[in-house]
Enzyme design. Sequence first.
Site, PDB file in Angstrom:
ATOM      1  CD  GLU A 116      -2.847   0.006  -0.347  1.00 35.79           C
ATOM      2  OE1 GLU A 116      -2.971   0.821  -1.247  1.00 35.79           O
ATOM      3  OE2 GLU A 116      -3.126  -1.202  -0.462  1.00 35.79           O
TER       4      GLU A 116
HETATM    5  C1  LIG Z   1       2.177  -9.633   0.306  1.00 36.83           C
HETATM    6  C2  LIG Z   1       2.022  -8.503  -0.676  1.00 36.83           C
HETATM    7  C3  LIG Z   1       0.755  -8.086  -1.034  1.00 36.83           C
HETATM    8  C4  LIG Z   1       0.595  -7.060  -1.969  1.00 36.83           C
HETATM    9  N1  LIG Z   1      -0.669  -6.712  -2.396  1.00 36.83           N
HETATM   10  C5  LIG Z   1      -0.805  -5.888  -3.458  1.00 36.83           C
HETATM   11  C6  LIG Z   1      -2.079  -5.677  -4.080  1.00 36.83           C
HETATM   12  O1  LIG Z   1      -3.108  -6.203  -3.630  1.00 36.83           O
HETATM   13  N2  LIG Z   1      -2.140  -4.886  -5.178  1.00 36.83           N
HETATM   14  C7  LIG Z   1      -1.035  -4.288  -5.702  1.00 36.83           C
HETATM   15  O2  LIG Z   1      -1.158  -3.600  -6.708  1.00 36.83           O
HETATM   16  N3  LIG Z   1       0.193  -4.446  -5.134  1.00 36.83           N
HETATM   17  C8  LIG Z   1       0.323  -5.237  -4.033  1.00 36.83           C
HETATM   18  N4  LIG Z   1       1.566  -5.431  -3.475  1.00 36.83           N
HETATM   19  C9  LIG Z   1       2.708  -4.710  -3.999  1.00 36.83           C
HETATM   20  C10 LIG Z   1       3.201  -3.642  -3.052  1.00 36.83           C
HETATM   21  O3  LIG Z   1       2.284  -2.576  -2.985  1.00 36.83           O
HETATM   22  C11 LIG Z   1       4.595  -3.217  -3.543  1.00 36.83           C
HETATM   23  O4  LIG Z   1       5.461  -4.291  -3.221  1.00 36.83           O
HETATM   24  C12 LIG Z   1       5.070  -1.923  -2.897  1.00 36.83           C
HETATM   25  O5  LIG Z   1       4.303  -0.839  -3.343  1.00 36.83           O
HETATM   26  C13 LIG Z   1       6.539  -1.648  -3.193  1.00 36.83           C
HETATM   27  O6  LIG Z   1       6.835  -1.822  -4.546  1.00 36.83           O
HETATM   28  P1  LIG Z   1       8.083  -2.729  -4.948  1.00 36.83           P
HETATM   29  O7  LIG Z   1       7.921  -4.046  -4.272  1.00 36.83           O
HETATM   30  O8  LIG Z   1       8.204  -2.743  -6.421  1.00 36.83           O
HETATM   31  O9  LIG Z   1       9.327  -2.032  -4.304  1.00 36.83           O
HETATM   32  P2  LIG Z   1      10.186  -0.819  -4.991  1.00 36.83           P
HETATM   33  O10 LIG Z   1       9.272   0.207  -5.540  1.00 36.83           O
HETATM   34  O11 LIG Z   1      11.184  -1.419  -5.892  1.00 36.83           O
HETATM   35  O12 LIG Z   1      10.873  -0.235  -3.690  1.00 36.83           O
HETATM   36  C14 LIG Z   1      12.044  -0.804  -3.105  1.00 36.83           C
HETATM   37  C15 LIG Z   1      12.565   0.163  -2.040  1.00 36.83           C
HETATM   38  O13 LIG Z   1      12.900   1.419  -2.660  1.00 36.83           O
HETATM   39  C16 LIG Z   1      12.186   2.482  -2.015  1.00 36.83           C
HETATM   40  N5  LIG Z   1      11.811   3.476  -3.027  1.00 36.83           N
HETATM   41  C17 LIG Z   1      11.251   3.245  -4.247  1.00 36.83           C
HETATM   42  N6  LIG Z   1      11.029   4.406  -4.870  1.00 36.83           N
HETATM   43  C18 LIG Z   1      11.422   5.394  -4.055  1.00 36.83           C
HETATM   44  C19 LIG Z   1      11.424   6.818  -4.139  1.00 36.83           C
HETATM   45  N7  LIG Z   1      10.946   7.463  -5.191  1.00 36.83           N
HETATM   46  N8  LIG Z   1      11.923   7.509  -3.096  1.00 36.83           N
HETATM   47  C20 LIG Z   1      12.387   6.897  -2.006  1.00 36.83           C
HETATM   48  N9  LIG Z   1      12.406   5.542  -1.866  1.00 36.83           N
HETATM   49  C21 LIG Z   1      11.919   4.811  -2.874  1.00 36.83           C
HETATM   50  C22 LIG Z   1      10.969   1.825  -1.387  1.00 36.83           C
HETATM   51  O14 LIG Z   1      10.477   2.584  -0.289  1.00 36.83           O
HETATM   52  C23 LIG Z   1      11.536   0.479  -0.958  1.00 36.83           C
HETATM   53  O15 LIG Z   1      12.164   0.580   0.279  1.00 36.83           O
HETATM   54  C24 LIG Z   1       1.742  -6.422  -2.513  1.00 36.83           C
HETATM   55  C25 LIG Z   1       3.021  -6.831  -2.117  1.00 36.83           C
HETATM   56  C26 LIG Z   1       3.173  -7.870  -1.240  1.00 36.83           C
HETATM   57  C27 LIG Z   1       4.559  -8.329  -0.892  1.00 36.83           C
END
Ligand SMILES: Cc1cc2nc3c(=O)[nH]c(=O)nc-3n(C[C@H](O)[C@H](O)[C@H](O)COP(=O)(O)OP(=O)(O)OC[C@H]3O[C@@H](n4cnc5c(N)ncnc54)[C@H](O)[C@@H]3O)c2cc1C
Length: 584
Positions: free
Chosen positions: A436
């Site tokens: 989220e």
């Molecule tokens: C169990 C689970 C359930 C989920 N459920 C859903 C769902 O129902 N629907 C859905 O759409 N998604 C869902 N997600 C996805 C979830 O919302 C994303 O994993 C989350 O938003 C982070 O994206 P990412 O994993 O690509 O991490 P990334 O975006 O790659 O981030 C990696 C790290 O970099 C940091 N970062 C990235 N960009 C920036 C920035 N601009 N400035 C500072 N820091 C930054 C982040 O804070 C994080 O620490 C789910 C994930 C999991 C694991």
Amino acid sequence: MTDFVPPLEAIRSQMNHVAKTHGIFELEGFAEINDDLTEAILDEAGKFAQKVLAPINVLGDREGAVCKDGDVTVPAEFIDAYRQFVDNGWPSLGGNPEFGGQGVPELVVNAVYEMFTAANLAFTLCPKLTQGGIYSILYHGTDELKQRYLEPLIEGRYTASMDLTEPSAGSDLGRVTTMAVPEGDHYRITGRKIYITWGDHNMAENVIHLVLARTPDAAPGSRGLSMFLVPKYLLNEDGSPGERNDMLPLSIEHKMGIHCSPTCVMSYGEEDGAIGYLVGTEGAGLASMFTMMNQMRLGVGLQGVGVAERAYQDSVYYARDRIQGSIPGKGDVAIIEHGDVRRMLLTMRAMTVASRAVVLETAAALDQQAHGDDDEKRSHYRIYADLLTPIAKGWCTEIAQEAASLSVQVYGGMGYVEESGVAQHMRDARILPIYEGTNGIQALDLVGRKLLKQGDACMRAVISDVRKLAADLPADLSTEAKRLQAGADSLETTTDWLVEHHQDDPNTVSSVAYNYMMQSGTVIGGWLTLRHALAATEAGEKHARANLMTAKFYLEQLMPRAQSYAAGVTSGGASIIDFPEAMF
Ligand SMILES: Cc1cc2nc3c(=O)[nH]c(=O)nc-3n(C[C@H](O)[C@H](O)[C@H](O)COP(=O)(O)OP(=O)(O)OC[C@H]3O[C@@H](n4cnc5c(N)ncnc54)[C@H](O)[C@@H]3O)c2cc1C
């Protein structure tokens, strides 16, 4: 693990205090809400959480969901629990009465869902996401979509999922590549989404996906995104679920916790493209999705409260039972007698109360935003809810990590053993700061959008309210007054600093925002905890003394953290910014 005991008195007292402070039950839209009704709702919810949801929490963790041949199945016990959930009318609690909902305030809905979450986080994610989906369709959908989909969603016959994330589009949703090509009155969706919570399952008749996708000539980045309603089963003329849409779950993730919440890899358009319907206007998908995301952000903050409460309860039970060590004059004692264990228990307790207060305050602001008497009031509360939402999501879920970890610590070696159950709380809770919108993204939202873009007036008004409470405290609470005042001062210092220095370096805000979010939560949580404790004392409530002692502990032991977060902000993050990438 101990049996879950719904914290009814604590929730009721905090909820009623927030309702009174913001006049929620006096609002015209809630004419039928009264103390007897809310008491009955909370009592029934507590029973449901305790008797139906909590007993299958460990089973869900051990058995999990299974994805086979394009279908996800969950254990029979979850299907039965969901049937009871629907039969008892829980899905319609907060729903719009025009579409069969009960129209209960968000404040009460959140109080109820804290207990459901504490009892079984994996299960509760499903109806919570559905609530978010309902809001998106209600606020942005066409009349036809509302007529066809809202009633079965509100009744719980259908559930909703939120489909944003793709392999190369996580925090940065502007990179979404899923395509939506117009075709008559609908669109054909092709693409792949990952991590879709409850994206498929066998608990309900239909799963309604709210999908972010890009139309063929859309602008690049997030401005080119639109939102589509994509049902698992297309509806027949009479509204019943018919043919299966061209979409399926390819697999589910094997993950650290919430094992019975299926996290699906979804594929759309293996053949002609899944049929989807535009929600809102083309290019405004992110705005439409934000209705759902904001609901869920508060919902995830609430999950933090639920996990913290559960972890606290288990820890108190164990600490009373486990004999270890002795104290002069007392002999062998239960570990609850040791100062260090009491420190841990009180930290968990105070954090749970404070995070509950932040979530309930935010929910009340949402109620006023939607049902307030006039435009001015609604606008005032919209800005307040906007400010509080990233704090509720970010701070309350960090609190949950600390509480769950402290719980393992209170159990000692047994905490590290799965059999104790507290390890599950810690594994389940770990997702909360990630999904989220990660807490890093929440912090950026708080500082970038809510403080600097919308303006700092709302945060300054909050600081002034904190100061006012400190100034009004009676003489016997002069120490607490100083501690609260110090918290307010430190929040003002960092607010001033951010307004003045946010452009010092392109990475300044990103380097210090997390500390500001944690500081805001710490100060606001302490303020609201004390505000409630004073009201409970004045009303002569049964647990008023415990409330006041908890608030005193918070101000003495936790409020000083605000100063160290402040130092992290006003340093400007120089050591973070200057560290050369090659040296990592
Ligand atoms: C169990 C689970 C359930 C989920 N459920 C859903 C769902 O129902 N629907 C859905 O759409 N998604 C869902 N997600 C996805 C979830 O919302 C994303 O994993 C989350 O938003 C982070 O994206 P990412 O994993 O690509 O991490 P990334 O975006 O790659 O981030 C990696 C790290 O970099 C940091 N970062 C990235 N960009 C920036 C920035 N601009 N400035 C500072 N820091 C930054 C982040 O804070 C994080 O620490 C789910 C994930 C999991 C694991």
